[in-house]
Design a protein around this motif. Sequence first.
Motif, short mmCIF file in Angstrom:
data_model
loop_
_atom_site.label_atom_id
_atom_site.label_comp_id
_atom_site.label_asym_id
_atom_site.label_seq_id
_atom_site.Cartn_x
_atom_site.Cartn_y
_atom_site.Cartn_z
N THR A 183 72.09 -53.92 40.11
CA THR A 183 72.96 -53.64 38.85
C THR A 183 72.68 -52.45 38.49
O THR A 183 73.48 -51.60 38.07
CB THR A 183 73.00 -54.76 37.80
OG1 THR A 183 73.40 -56.12 38.07
CG2 THR A 183 74.11 -54.48 36.61
N ARG A 186 73.88 -49.64 40.79
CA ARG A 186 75.19 -49.59 40.92
C ARG A 186 75.86 -48.82 39.76
O ARG A 186 76.68 -48.15 39.79
CB ARG A 186 76.02 -51.06 41.14
CG ARG A 186 75.95 -51.61 42.32
CD ARG A 186 76.79 -52.87 42.65
NE ARG A 186 76.21 -53.79 42.00
CZ ARG A 186 76.54 -54.44 40.91
NH1 ARG A 186 77.75 -53.95 40.18
NH2 ARG A 186 75.91 -55.57 40.27
N ARG A 187 75.25 -49.45 38.51
CA ARG A 187 75.65 -48.61 37.26
C ARG A 187 75.45 -47.14 37.28
O ARG A 187 76.14 -46.27 36.60
CB ARG A 187 75.00 -49.62 36.27
CG ARG A 187 75.39 -49.21 34.65
CD ARG A 187 74.88 -50.08 33.32
NE ARG A 187 73.39 -49.97 33.51
CZ ARG A 187 72.89 -50.99 33.16
NH1 ARG A 187 73.24 -51.91 32.66
NH2 ARG A 187 71.34 -50.86 33.15
N GLU A 188 74.31 -46.80 37.56
CA GLU A 188 73.78 -45.46 37.46
C GLU A 188 74.80 -44.47 38.68
O GLU A 188 74.96 -43.38 38.46
CB GLU A 188 72.38 -45.10 37.69
CG GLU A 188 71.68 -45.87 36.41
CD GLU A 188 70.12 -45.17 36.78
OE1 GLU A 188 69.69 -45.03 37.95
OE2 GLU A 188 69.43 -45.57 35.67
N VAL A 189 75.00 -45.31 39.81
CA VAL A 189 75.59 -44.41 40.77
C VAL A 189 76.98 -44.26 40.15
O VAL A 189 77.66 -43.15 40.24
CB VAL A 189 75.64 -45.11 42.10
CG1 VAL A 189 76.83 -44.74 43.08
CG2 VAL A 189 74.31 -45.06 42.86
N ASP A 190 77.50 -45.10 39.70
CA ASP A 190 79.08 -45.28 39.16
C ASP A 190 79.32 -44.12 37.81
O ASP A 190 80.10 -43.08 37.90
CB ASP A 190 79.63 -46.50 38.38
CG ASP A 190 81.02 -46.37 37.70
OD1 ASP A 190 81.93 -46.26 38.34
OD2 ASP A 190 80.75 -46.61 36.57
N TYR A 191 78.27 -43.98 37.03
CA TYR A 191 77.97 -42.86 36.12
C TYR A 191 77.90 -41.79 36.67
O TYR A 191 78.70 -40.96 36.37
CB TYR A 191 77.06 -43.31 34.94
CG TYR A 191 76.86 -42.52 33.89
CD1 TYR A 191 77.91 -42.20 33.09
CD2 TYR A 191 76.06 -41.50 33.71
CE1 TYR A 191 78.02 -41.33 31.85
CE2 TYR A 191 75.78 -40.70 32.57
CZ TYR A 191 76.85 -40.71 31.74
OH TYR A 191 76.66 -39.65 30.86
N SER A 192 76.98 -41.31 37.67
CA SER A 192 76.71 -40.22 38.22
C SER A 192 77.94 -39.61 38.69
O SER A 192 78.38 -38.45 38.73
CB SER A 192 75.79 -40.39 39.10
OG SER A 192 75.44 -39.11 39.92
N ARG A 193 78.92 -40.74 39.43
CA ARG A 193 80.12 -40.04 40.17
C ARG A 193 81.18 -39.64 39.10
O ARG A 193 81.81 -38.66 39.16
CB ARG A 193 80.76 -41.05 40.89
CG ARG A 193 79.88 -41.47 42.10
CD ARG A 193 80.52 -42.79 42.79
NE ARG A 193 79.92 -42.85 44.06
CZ ARG A 193 80.25 -43.89 44.81
NH1 ARG A 193 80.58 -45.12 44.43
NH2 ARG A 193 79.45 -44.19 45.92
N ARG A 194 80.97 -40.26 38.02
CA ARG A 194 82.31 -39.83 36.62
C ARG A 194 81.57 -38.53 36.29
O ARG A 194 82.50 -37.86 35.80
CB ARG A 194 82.02 -40.93 35.80
CG ARG A 194 83.08 -42.19 36.17
CD ARG A 194 83.28 -43.13 34.91
NE ARG A 194 81.85 -43.95 34.77
CZ ARG A 194 81.19 -43.83 33.76
NH1 ARG A 194 81.67 -43.41 32.52
NH2 ARG A 194 80.14 -44.73 33.68
N THR A 197 82.54 -35.74 38.79
CA THR A 197 83.92 -35.30 38.95
C THR A 197 84.61 -34.99 37.57
O THR A 197 85.75 -34.57 37.59
CB THR A 197 84.99 -36.60 39.20
OG1 THR A 197 84.46 -37.58 38.71
CG2 THR A 197 84.22 -36.85 40.63
N ARG A 198 83.73 -34.64 36.41
CA ARG A 198 84.21 -34.35 35.21
C ARG A 198 84.59 -32.98 35.16
O ARG A 198 83.97 -32.00 35.83
CB ARG A 198 83.39 -34.74 34.06
CG ARG A 198 83.61 -34.41 32.63
CD ARG A 198 82.84 -34.94 31.53
NE ARG A 198 82.70 -36.23 31.59
CZ ARG A 198 81.59 -36.84 30.96
NH1 ARG A 198 80.73 -36.04 30.30
NH2 ARG A 198 81.38 -38.13 31.09
#
Length: 209
Positions: A183, A186-194, A197-198
Motif C-alpha cells: 500500500t 502504491r500510494r507514493e507512486v500514484d502521488y508522484s505521478r500526479r 504531470t501537474r
Amino acid sequence: MLDDHGNRPSSAEIVGMAQTYYYDGHFKRPAVKLLPGEYVVGRHDELMCTVLGSCVSACMRDPVAGVSGMNHFLLPSTGRAEEDLTARYGVHAMELLINGLLRAGAKRQRIEVKLFGGANLMHSRTDDNVGHNNARFALAFMKQEGLGLVSQDLFGHEPRKIWYFPDTGRVMLRRLRLTRNDTIIRREVDYSRRLATRPDTGGEVDLFD
C-alpha cells in the motif's frame, strides 16, 4: 480534528490540508493522520501521525508560542534534468508548513525541526533513488534556511510510522516491514505521478521571512 467530545475545532485552532481527523483511544487525545502532499498546523494538544516510505515528514514546533505542525512530501520523479523543477515541490511543502506556523504566532528562530523518512523502498543499488533524494533535499533545506534541526531518522530501506507529540516534542517511531502489503509503495507512486504531470506555472516560490 476531534476534541474529547468528538467535535472538530474551529479553523482558528488548526489549519492545513490534512483530511483524516480522529480521536486516538490509545493515547487518549485528538489526532490527525497525514497522507502524501498534506500538512497540518495546530496547537500543542493534537497528536500527529503518518506512515512514510520514500516520503519525508518534517515535524516542527515553537515551544514558546505553543504551535506545531507536520508535513508529508515527496519530490516528483519527472525524468528531467532540471533539479529546481522537482525541488520546487519540496520547497513549497516546507513553505506551507513554516508560514502556517508563523501565522499562528511562531518565531522562526525558535522553531525546532525533526526529520523522518526518505527510505529506499526498492533497494536500488545506486544512491540516486526517490527516497534518498527526498532525504538529501530536506537536510539541504534545513542547512540553507538555518532552521534548528534537533534530530533526524532518514535514509535506510524500511518504511516508518511516526507519532508526533508536539507538547513535548517527542516522536515515537516504528519500523515497518514491506511484506505482502504494498500500500505504501502504491500510494507514493500514484502521488508522484500526479505531481509529475501537474502543469508547471513557472512561478517563483515566496519564502518566509
